[in-house]
Design an enzyme around this catalytic site. Sequence first.
Site, PDB file in Angstrom:
ATOM      1  N   SER A 171      39.844  43.271  33.006  1.00 27.12           N
ATOM      2  CA  SER A 171      38.907  42.184  32.716  1.00 27.12           C
ATOM      3  C   SER A 171      39.144  41.646  31.296  1.00 27.12           C
ATOM      4  CB  SER A 171      37.474  42.674  32.917  1.00 27.12           C
ATOM      5  OG  SER A 171      36.561  41.612  32.895  1.00 27.12           O
ATOM      6  N   ASP A 325      36.548  37.984  43.526  1.00 30.31           N
ATOM      7  CA  ASP A 325      36.465  38.021  42.063  1.00 30.31           C
ATOM      8  C   ASP A 325      36.692  36.611  41.526  1.00 30.31           C
ATOM      9  OD1 ASP A 325      36.607  38.558  39.359  1.00 30.31           O
ATOM     10  OD2 ASP A 325      38.488  39.681  39.460  1.00 30.31           O
ATOM     11  N   HIS A 355      35.179  42.301  41.328  1.00 37.84           N
ATOM     12  CA  HIS A 355      35.407  42.476  39.902  1.00 37.84           C
ATOM     13  C   HIS A 355      34.738  43.760  39.401  1.00 37.84           C
ATOM     14  CE1 HIS A 355      36.644  40.949  35.971  1.00 37.84           C
ATOM     15  NE2 HIS A 355      35.560  41.549  35.517  1.00 37.84           N
TER      16      HIS A 355
END
Length: 385
Positions: A171, A325, A355
Amino acid sequence: AVLFGLPSYDIPPGVNQPAKLRLVLTLLLGTAALGRILEKTGLCSQITFGRYVRQGRKLGLDPKLFIQDLQFNEVPVRVYQPRATSDGPRRGILFFHGGGWVFGSLDTYEKVCRYLSRESDSVVVSVQYRLAPEHKYPAAYEDCLNASQHFLQHLQHYGVDPARVTVCGDSAGGNLAAAVSQTLAGRSDLPRLRAQILIYPGLQALDFNLPSYQQNRGVPLLFRERAAFFALLYLNGDALHMQEVLEGSHIPPDMRLKYRKWVSPDNIPEEFKVRGVKPLRPTDFIAEVYETVKRFCEPNLCPLLAEDSVVHQLPESFILTCEYDVLRDDGLFYKKRLEDNGVRVTWYHLEDGFHGIISLYDYCGFSFPSGKRGLDRVVNFLKSL
């Protein structure tokens, strides 16, 4: 707040363990609601409370690892070294945690880093970079870069092979890993990185209306609005003009045209556009907003915008994306850019992934098999180096 909030979120039946994900979401919504109450009463900020809850419990000793907290160039790090003897120098992994540049810590990612070190027989350095909004861009990037430089200069001390050092992050950590990798690519005074591992990375802030943003705008654990919120918090320390950024009013037409070769739905394979994607009418450009966010066009913040002269120097790459995501398309864009510039890419797509699933592979008694599968693919890639 939790009961009324749950129906507004979208948990598609195709995600891994949808019932468990709903329970995790309930926990996070409850945390956010309580954080707002505490902030209103003046006891602490919502972000401070969120960090406290996400901190996780301290883990005990690991019989297979020697773990120590150190500082590299005044940046806190945690070093994981396998206790078993080795025939030669080991791989080295610089790990940058996720959390939208706002959340996350060494403790939060303790399980992931232990797993990577044990299973790949590698020395792992987890970096505790400064967090937003207290520390705005480029603080996090600079901390990761400084810690990386220190590690690369002292590999012998940790028994690491200079030819097998990898940067890794998920991320926001994937964003930082990509930025650090680009910066180090042109350095001749340090060992060259062997690879970069980018796990559902956020790599651009030009377009929050890409197919993946439209399809997964309400899918946990990262919603479309939160993605823009975190990016603005990292950039400016506040989320002003979030609506204009979401609508795309923050980028001048000429600049949007310049970067269209890299950031465009045209670069997304058709099979990723079958779920509810529609062309959107361009919004009017607002110059005042651009003045507050123009650093979004800096590659150290948005690595997808780096020039080809930099990209073609990058090391072998592993990119993991998840179908459910909002950041999926960022990873697909970068995969194409790397391949177009002759960089070898291993791509793994979790068709039932969402995610944050990697850090949830073993979370508070819940197991997400898809997250474990993705983490094992990372380990297998490391073993191949």
